[in-house]
Design a protein around this motif. Sequence first.
Motif, PDB file in Angstrom:
ATOM      1  N   ALA A 176     -21.933  25.517  28.108  1.00  0.00           N
ATOM      2  CA  ALA A 176     -23.010  26.501  28.140  1.00  0.00           C
ATOM      3  C   ALA A 176     -24.374  25.807  28.092  1.00  0.00           C
ATOM      4  O   ALA A 176     -24.536  24.807  27.391  1.00  0.00           O
ATOM      5  N   PRO A 177     -25.358  26.305  28.823  1.00  0.00           N
ATOM      6  CA  PRO A 177     -26.693  25.679  28.832  1.00  0.00           C
ATOM      7  C   PRO A 177     -27.281  25.538  27.435  1.00  0.00           C
ATOM      8  O   PRO A 177     -27.948  24.547  27.136  1.00  0.00           O
ATOM      9  N   GLU A 178     -27.021  26.541  26.570  1.00  0.00           N
ATOM     10  CA  GLU A 178     -27.564  26.478  25.207  1.00  0.00           C
ATOM     11  C   GLU A 178     -26.966  25.314  24.425  1.00  0.00           C
ATOM     12  O   GLU A 178     -27.615  24.724  23.569  1.00  0.00           O
ATOM     13  N   VAL A 179     -25.711  24.996  24.718  1.00  0.00           N
ATOM     14  CA  VAL A 179     -25.047  23.878  24.055  1.00  0.00           C
ATOM     15  C   VAL A 179     -25.530  22.557  24.642  1.00  0.00           C
ATOM     16  O   VAL A 179     -25.903  21.628  23.915  1.00  0.00           O
ATOM     17  N   ALA A 180     -25.557  22.469  25.967  1.00  0.00           N
ATOM     18  CA  ALA A 180     -25.989  21.242  26.635  1.00  0.00           C
ATOM     19  C   ALA A 180     -27.409  20.867  26.256  1.00  0.00           C
ATOM     20  O   ALA A 180     -27.764  19.678  26.220  1.00  0.00           O
ATOM     21  N   ALA A 181     -28.239  21.860  25.923  1.00  0.00           N
ATOM     22  CA  ALA A 181     -29.638  21.604  25.578  1.00  0.00           C
ATOM     23  C   ALA A 181     -29.781  20.770  24.309  1.00  0.00           C
ATOM     24  O   ALA A 181     -30.825  20.151  24.081  1.00  0.00           O
ATOM     25  N   TYR A 182     -28.746  20.753  23.482  1.00  0.00           N
ATOM     26  CA  TYR A 182     -28.802  19.950  22.252  1.00  0.00           C
ATOM     27  C   TYR A 182     -28.663  18.456  22.532  1.00  0.00           C
ATOM     28  O   TYR A 182     -28.853  17.638  21.634  1.00  0.00           O
ATOM     29  N   ALA A 183     -28.316  18.088  23.762  1.00  0.00           N
ATOM     30  CA  ALA A 183     -28.220  16.677  24.128  1.00  0.00           C
ATOM     31  C   ALA A 183     -29.423  16.315  24.989  1.00  0.00           C
ATOM     32  O   ALA A 183     -29.539  16.782  26.124  1.00  0.00           O
ATOM     33  N   PRO A 184     -30.364  15.522  24.476  1.00  0.00           N
ATOM     34  CA  PRO A 184     -31.527  15.137  25.279  1.00  0.00           C
ATOM     35  C   PRO A 184     -31.110  14.310  26.491  1.00  0.00           C
ATOM     36  O   PRO A 184     -29.949  13.902  26.625  1.00  0.00           O
ATOM     37  N   ASP A 185     -32.072  14.040  27.349  1.00  0.00           N
ATOM     38  CA  ASP A 185     -31.766  13.401  28.626  1.00  0.00           C
ATOM     39  C   ASP A 185     -31.006  12.088  28.484  1.00  0.00           C
ATOM     40  O   ASP A 185     -30.135  11.778  29.296  1.00  0.00           O
ATOM     41  N   ASP A 186     -31.330  11.308  27.445  1.00  0.00           N
ATOM     42  CA  ASP A 186     -30.682  10.002  27.317  1.00  0.00           C
ATOM     43  C   ASP A 186     -29.239  10.108  26.841  1.00  0.00           C
ATOM     44  O   ASP A 186     -28.503   9.125  26.851  1.00  0.00           O
ATOM     45  N   LEU A 187     -28.825  11.300  26.420  1.00  0.00           N
ATOM     46  CA  LEU A 187     -27.444  11.506  25.977  1.00  0.00           C
ATOM     47  C   LEU A 187     -26.663  12.388  26.941  1.00  0.00           C
ATOM     48  O   LEU A 187     -25.431  12.447  26.871  1.00  0.00           O
ATOM     49  N   ALA A 188     -27.357  13.094  27.822  1.00  0.00           N
ATOM     50  CA  ALA A 188     -26.713  14.058  28.716  1.00  0.00           C
ATOM     51  C   ALA A 188     -25.636  13.381  29.560  1.00  0.00           C
ATOM     52  O   ALA A 188     -25.827  12.299  30.103  1.00  0.00           O
ATOM     53  N   GLY A 189     -24.484  14.032  29.635  1.00  0.00           N
ATOM     54  CA  GLY A 189     -23.381  13.513  30.416  1.00  0.00           C
ATOM     55  C   GLY A 189     -22.509  12.528  29.671  1.00  0.00           C
ATOM     56  O   GLY A 189     -21.440  12.159  30.150  1.00  0.00           O
ATOM     57  N   THR A 190     -22.956  12.098  28.497  1.00  0.00           N
ATOM     58  CA  THR A 190     -22.205  11.111  27.720  1.00  0.00           C
ATOM     59  C   THR A 190     -21.672  11.687  26.417  1.00  0.00           C
ATOM     60  O   THR A 190     -20.520  11.449  26.053  1.00  0.00           O
ATOM     61  N   LEU A 191     -22.475  12.454  25.718  1.00  0.00           N
ATOM     62  CA  LEU A 191     -22.064  13.042  24.440  1.00  0.00           C
ATOM     63  C   LEU A 191     -22.093  14.561  24.529  1.00  0.00           C
ATOM     64  O   LEU A 191     -22.927  15.146  25.228  1.00  0.00           O
ATOM     65  N   THR A 192     -21.202  15.201  23.794  1.00  0.00           N
ATOM     66  CA  THR A 192     -21.080  16.654  23.787  1.00  0.00           C
ATOM     67  C   THR A 192     -21.503  17.212  22.438  1.00  0.00           C
ATOM     68  O   THR A 192     -20.919  16.853  21.403  1.00  0.00           O
ATOM     69  N   PRO A 193     -22.512  18.083  22.377  1.00  0.00           N
ATOM     70  CA  PRO A 193     -22.921  18.676  21.103  1.00  0.00           C
ATOM     71  C   PRO A 193     -21.793  19.538  20.528  1.00  0.00           C
ATOM     72  O   PRO A 193     -21.211  20.365  21.234  1.00  0.00           O
TER      73      PRO A 193
END
Length: 365
Positions: A129-146
């Motif tokens: 969900a976009p609200e969940v993905a938003a908890y991962a800033p750009d440097d973590l996006a695609g690598t870590l899951t909130p």
Amino acid sequence: MRNNKSLGTARRDVRRNTRPAAAVVAVGLLPLLAACGSGEPGDAAEEDVVTLVTHDSFAVSDEVLAAFEKTSGLTVEQVAPGDAGTLVNQLVLTKDSPLGDVVYGVDNSFASRAVDAGVFEPYQPEGLAPEVAAYAPDDLAGTLTPIDVGDVCLNLDDGWFEEHDVPPPTTLDDLTDPAYADLTVVTNPATSSPGLAFLLATVGAYGEDGFEAYWADLRDNGLKVAESWEDAYYVDFSGAGEGGQRPIALSYATSPAFTVSEDGATSSTSAMLGTCFRQVEYAGVLAGTDHPDGARQLVDFLASEPFQADVPGQMYMYPADPDVELPADWQQFAPLADEPYEVPPAQVAEHRDDWIERWTATVVG
């Protein structure tokens, strides 16, 4: 950190308690419930075992974990090397020979260190969900899951202040007043993720050039520093019911939900919501895993509705999924701060080690 069930085993309990540290008791390996065959190297049983590396406060209901194991055909083994700060240090030190397949519990104050060290294999569940993905800033996006969210804040033993006829503090500045000398315990930011989160709160409040002076004032006012959340909350905090002597302790905004009365009408502790830093915890696939498919399934499980719904009662954190129903008493006893202190993730990544060194020189010497 909180909950009447079990201080979740400490963090679990405290996490239940408030998320504060969890069950030191839970530090062993989970039984290999689904294992079959001889278990010799190369057997199918070994292929079905996925190791989750986590901090001491991780907790999940037996039935929720068992349902995942049954559906997936996997057996989850758990290894907990310590608090979240220790966890990250161990992940970096062992990146060439990883401790397991998946990690849970790396938070937003330490995550960039592990990512920059190449600890993780890129992966996020599909359809996050976009609200969940938003908890991962750009440097973590695609690598870590909130996975979950919580506010690290100072907690008060309300009964102590009433008994001693002392008005409870409400701000960071209050804690430097001689009226509160020798009353506060926090955790070491070099070894504890709540400790680092609180250090970041003071950077957010006083700036990069002002936080050291604040900590010097706290030190001179009798501050105590514990190495872990469990020690600060369960050993030193008078509000935990374990004989502690300090009525102000670093914990979570959800911790007061752990200290509610039998009838659920009141709590014996409260959180100083004007002292908070928002913490996000992540899960990720460890680079070099021998079980990449199983590792991805486990991360999917941690982000799924059954696990997310289990988070509040087990770890006293808010699930990252905003659609998960929360315990009825959380609105009253475990609200998130309206305006937690913030420090940009890039600034944390650039200055974290320097800030910890400056904190250590100021507070520990």
